[in-house]
Motif scaffolding. Structure first.
Motif, mmCIF file in Angstrom:
data_model
loop_
_atom_site.group_PDB
_atom_site.id
_atom_site.type_symbol
_atom_site.label_atom_id
_atom_site.label_comp_id
_atom_site.label_asym_id
_atom_site.label_seq_id
_atom_site.Cartn_x
_atom_site.Cartn_y
_atom_site.Cartn_z
ATOM 1 N N THR A 299 0.949 -1.198 0.216
ATOM 2 C CA THR A 299 -0.150 -0.092 -0.047
ATOM 3 C C THR A 299 0.747 1.351 -0.041
ATOM 4 O O THR A 299 0.537 2.339 -0.746
ATOM 5 C CB THR A 299 -0.653 -0.040 1.154
ATOM 6 N N ALA A 300 1.817 1.213 1.051
ATOM 7 C CA ALA A 300 2.989 2.402 0.814
ATOM 8 C C ALA A 300 3.568 2.453 -0.416
ATOM 9 O O ALA A 300 3.955 3.621 -1.021
ATOM 10 C CB ALA A 300 3.924 2.325 2.141
ATOM 11 N N TRP A 301 3.818 1.382 -1.027
ATOM 12 C CA TRP A 301 4.653 1.446 -2.170
ATOM 13 C C TRP A 301 4.303 2.126 -3.548
ATOM 14 O O TRP A 301 4.441 2.543 -4.203
ATOM 15 C CB TRP A 301 5.378 0.028 -2.556
ATOM 16 N N LEU A 302 2.587 1.839 -3.344
ATOM 17 C CA LEU A 302 1.822 2.459 -4.495
ATOM 18 C C LEU A 302 2.182 4.031 -4.788
ATOM 19 O O LEU A 302 2.136 4.423 -5.668
ATOM 20 C CB LEU A 302 0.431 2.266 -4.320
ATOM 21 N N ASP A 303 2.618 4.654 -3.555
ATOM 22 C CA ASP A 303 3.053 5.917 -3.746
ATOM 23 C C ASP A 303 4.236 6.434 -4.151
ATOM 24 O O ASP A 303 4.488 7.432 -4.587
ATOM 25 C CB ASP A 303 2.805 6.693 -2.244
ATOM 26 N N GLU A 304 5.204 5.348 -4.327
ATOM 27 C CA GLU A 304 6.520 5.877 -4.725
ATOM 28 C C GLU A 304 6.861 4.979 -6.209
ATOM 29 O O GLU A 304 7.599 5.607 -6.962
ATOM 30 C CB GLU A 304 7.569 5.074 -3.724
ATOM 31 N N ARG A 305 6.077 3.745 -6.456
ATOM 32 C CA ARG A 305 6.376 3.079 -7.669
ATOM 33 C C ARG A 305 6.357 4.008 -9.170
ATOM 34 O O ARG A 305 5.526 4.845 -9.129
ATOM 35 C CB ARG A 305 5.335 1.861 -7.830
ATOM 36 N N PRO A 306 7.383 3.783 -9.850
ATOM 37 C CA PRO A 306 7.370 4.221 -11.401
ATOM 38 C C PRO A 306 5.869 3.694 -11.940
ATOM 39 O O PRO A 306 5.454 2.573 -11.878
ATOM 40 C CB PRO A 306 8.553 3.790 -12.009
ATOM 41 N N ASP A 307 5.002 4.749 -12.385
ATOM 42 C CA ASP A 307 3.783 4.115 -13.091
ATOM 43 C C ASP A 307 4.045 3.818 -14.537
ATOM 44 O O ASP A 307 3.596 4.586 -15.552
ATOM 45 C CB ASP A 307 2.853 5.741 -13.089
ATOM 46 N N GLU A 308 4.584 2.715 -14.510
ATOM 47 C CA GLU A 308 4.952 2.019 -15.891
ATOM 48 C C GLU A 308 4.271 0.714 -15.894
ATOM 49 O O GLU A 308 4.008 0.178 -14.613
ATOM 50 C CB GLU A 308 6.575 1.943 -15.950
ATOM 51 N N GLY A 309 4.287 0.179 -16.945
ATOM 52 C CA GLY A 309 3.684 -1.323 -16.939
ATOM 53 C C GLY A 309 2.203 -1.148 -16.798
ATOM 54 O O GLY A 309 1.346 -0.463 -17.129
ATOM 55 N N THR A 310 1.819 -2.171 -15.795
ATOM 56 C CA THR A 310 0.463 -2.094 -15.235
ATOM 57 C C THR A 310 0.200 -0.674 -14.573
ATOM 58 O O THR A 310 1.029 -0.365 -13.364
ATOM 59 C CB THR A 310 0.334 -3.112 -14.037
ATOM 60 N N PRO A 311 -0.669 0.096 -14.726
ATOM 61 C CA PRO A 311 -0.854 1.541 -14.324
ATOM 62 C C PRO A 311 -1.231 1.225 -12.670
ATOM 63 O O PRO A 311 -1.906 0.278 -12.230
ATOM 64 C CB PRO A 311 -2.156 1.867 -14.790
ATOM 65 N N THR A 312 -0.614 2.401 -11.882
ATOM 66 C CA THR A 312 -0.905 2.330 -10.621
ATOM 67 C C THR A 312 -2.166 2.168 -10.086
ATOM 68 O O THR A 312 -2.604 1.833 -9.107
ATOM 69 C CB THR A 312 -0.024 3.552 -9.992
ATOM 70 N N ALA A 313 -3.191 2.943 -10.865
ATOM 71 C CA ALA A 313 -4.511 3.049 -10.402
ATOM 72 C C ALA A 313 -5.069 1.745 -10.662
ATOM 73 O O ALA A 313 -5.944 1.465 -9.760
ATOM 74 C CB ALA A 313 -5.282 3.956 -11.593
ATOM 75 N N GLU A 314 -4.775 0.794 -11.348
ATOM 76 C CA GLU A 314 -5.140 -0.637 -11.638
ATOM 77 C C GLU A 314 -4.592 -1.268 -10.345
ATOM 78 O O GLU A 314 -5.402 -2.414 -9.777
ATOM 79 C CB GLU A 314 -4.534 -1.255 -12.901
ATOM 80 N N LEU A 315 -3.409 -1.118 -10.081
ATOM 81 C CA LEU A 315 -2.771 -2.048 -8.823
ATOM 82 C C LEU A 315 -3.429 -1.351 -7.381
ATOM 83 O O LEU A 315 -3.586 -2.124 -6.643
ATOM 84 C CB LEU A 315 -1.297 -1.681 -8.897
ATOM 85 N N ARG A 316 -4.018 -0.259 -7.589
ATOM 86 C CA ARG A 316 -4.914 0.416 -6.334
ATOM 87 C C ARG A 316 -6.306 -0.680 -6.354
ATOM 88 O O ARG A 316 -6.577 -0.997 -5.206
ATOM 89 C CB ARG A 316 -5.136 1.696 -6.337
ATOM 90 N N LYS A 317 -6.642 -1.155 -7.313
ATOM 91 C CA LYS A 317 -7.860 -1.885 -7.207
ATOM 92 C C LYS A 317 -7.560 -3.367 -6.704
ATOM 93 O O LYS A 317 -8.233 -3.782 -6.096
ATOM 94 C CB LYS A 317 -8.475 -1.994 -8.726
ATOM 95 N N VAL A 318 -6.029 -3.818 -7.041
ATOM 96 C CA VAL A 318 -5.539 -5.110 -6.600
ATOM 97 C C VAL A 318 -5.511 -5.078 -5.069
ATOM 98 O O VAL A 318 -5.933 -5.731 -4.293
ATOM 99 C CB VAL A 318 -4.317 -5.261 -7.168
ATOM 100 N N VAL A 319 -4.776 -3.645 -4.667
ATOM 101 C CA VAL A 319 -4.927 -3.500 -3.004
ATOM 102 C C VAL A 319 -6.116 -3.501 -2.222
ATOM 103 O O VAL A 319 -6.300 -3.836 -1.389
ATOM 104 C CB VAL A 319 -3.763 -2.417 -2.904
#
Length: 478
Positions: A299-319
């Protein structure tokens, strides 16, 4: 934006899935059941007729083949984002279902009233196991055993969030009952180079299918095949996040376990996540606590990760789904995820049958329901029926899946492979294809090696396609 080969964090990461399917066929009068070998021959008849082989690469860049034990298998093309991979994994179901439709027609032509069943599960009725393997591209600089050591606690407990569930038989000191995972009892080592003799959680066989100085392929064997799109997304998405964190040097809690294989079986039989896991450093931690700590870091990593590949917004749905599933386990109130997590959906179905039957977990009807859940045939399977009635949630849609049946991912080298195969098939050109090499066999042999799985454009392939077109008359199909 840094390129994936320069950045220490593979936020844009190649990932693929290999799915083995169980097959059987029964005659319409309930008579003789065809052997797996017999029905496999019917299933692959159109493939062999067209390609003189049961091991081919298809126009969408994936590999279709008949694996050991007469299991149809599809290895998806290289994908670089979560939903892209899901679309191609689901497209694989449609490809083998189309083969089943043709097989039933061929059986009928031979005077056999046979129904073909295809199961996307991992254990057959007599206990034989077949896999759903995940492949993740990782950087060569991080030793695989070091990576695996950090990843194992997550992988062992991951069944809490993405297991397919199954009716477990009595044995090995355990009573009959419900298991979270179909693969938990089928692995025997944490990290090794074996695949079938002593299945590990992570396979170390070094086959990068690319530039071996830059890339390594991490081969995960422990995962279940998922019917639910949302569970599949959680399985892959959570693993992508953990890999990103490890490669980025994010400090994860030290949960190295003293007996990971012993624990994975215990976890599978504990729906509360309360299984106590012995740590090498001393003390214990519960399976749920391992997942909660990993989720907090992700959850914390989502605020730092490069927004490449799988979009961070999509990974927020995963989280979000990850968070709700762990809360459901903690409270034992699964109403907030009972349309999204495979093992929860299946357990609810089985419990309804148990109440109706008034029986324990040994009733044969429960095993039938378990198996029917994994039948991918749209007109027969329990999960396809639930999906058709809108009783389970989806992650993607039918149009995207249909497009993936014949169209390769457009952002990886699979695009080049798919274009090459499509052109060669249209012209009837003799070619040889594997994950890395595209070869025209005649009139003069020409081959291009694609060592970068991220490269979706290559002038050499343009030249190869032009060579095919220039020799269209030689091949005899224009």
């Amino acid at each position: 934006m840094s390129s994936p080969t320069e950045s220490p964090v593979f936020a844009r990461r190649i990932v693929g899935v290999e799915t083995e399917y169980g097959i059987t066929a029964v005659t319409g009068d309930g008579g003789r059941t065809l052997s797996p070998d017999e029905i496999a021959r019917y299933l692959f008849r159109p493939v062999v007729s067209r390609h003189a082989s049961s091991n081919i690469f298809t126009p969408n860049g994936s590999r279709l083949y008949l694996d050991v034990g007469s299991h149809p298998e599809i290895a998806t093309a290289e994908c670089d984002s979560l939903t892209q991979l899901l679309n191609h994994e689901q497209a694989g179901d449609r490809v083998v279902n189309d083969l089943a439709v043709q097989a039933e027609a061929a059986l009928a032509a031979d005077g056999i009233d046979g129904r073909v069943y295809l199961f996307k599960n991992n254990v057959d009725s007599v206990g034989n196991s077949y896999g759903c393997h995940e492949n993740y591209l990782v950087g060569r600089r991080l030793p695989l055993r070091s990576l695996g050591k950090q990843l194992l606690p997550f992988m062992i407990t991951r069944q809490l969030i993405c297991g397919a569930g199954m009716v477990g038989r009595a044995g090995g000191g355990f009573p009959a009952g419900f298991l979270l995972s179909q693969r938990a009892d089928q692995v025997w080592e944490g990290i090794s180079s074996a695949t079938t003799r002593a299945r590990p959680i992570i396979n170390t066989r070094d086959e990068p299918h690319g530039d071996a100085e830059r890339f390594r392929r991490m081969h995960v064997i422990v995962g279940d095949s998922n019917m639910s799109e949302t569970t599949f997304a959680l399985k892959i998405g959570s693993t992508l996040l953990v890999l990103e964190m490890i490669e980025a040097g994010v400090a994860l809690p030290d949960f190295e376990m003293d007996n990971p294989i012993g624990h994975i079986r215990d976890i599978a039989r504990d729906l509360t996540g309360a299984t106590q896991l012995d740590l090498k450093s001393g003390g214990t931690v519960t399976a749920l606590q391992v997942q909660e700590a990993t989720l907090a870091a992700a959850t914390a990593w989502l605020d730092e990760r490069p927004d490449e590949g799988t979009p961070t917004a999509e990974l927020r749905k995963v989280v979000d789904l990850w968070t709700r599933q762990l809360e459901a386990i903690r409270t034992q109130d699964f109403s907030q995820v009972d349309r999204e997590i495979d093992w929860v959906i299946k357990l609810n179905l089985l419990n309804r049958y148990r109440e109706r039957l008034g029986e324990d977990w040994t009733h044969p009807k429960l095993a039938q329901v378990d198996l029917a859940y994994h039948d991918i045939r749209p007109d027969r399977g329990l999960f396809p029926m639930l999906e058709g009635r809108g009783l389970v949630k989806r992650w993607t849609d039918d149009a995207a899946i249909a497009a993936a049946v014949n169209t390769p991912p457009q952002t990886t080298r699979a695009r080049l492979r798919g274009e090459f195969i499509t052109c060669a098939e249209a012209l009837g050109a003799p070619v040889t294809v594997d994950w890395v090499n595209l070869k025209v066999n005649g009139p003069e042999p020409r081959v291009v090696e694609l060592s970068d799985p991220f490269a979706a454009v290559d002038e050499r392939i343009d030249g190869l396609l032009a060579y095919l077109e220039d020799n269209a008359g030689v091949y005899g199909r224009v």
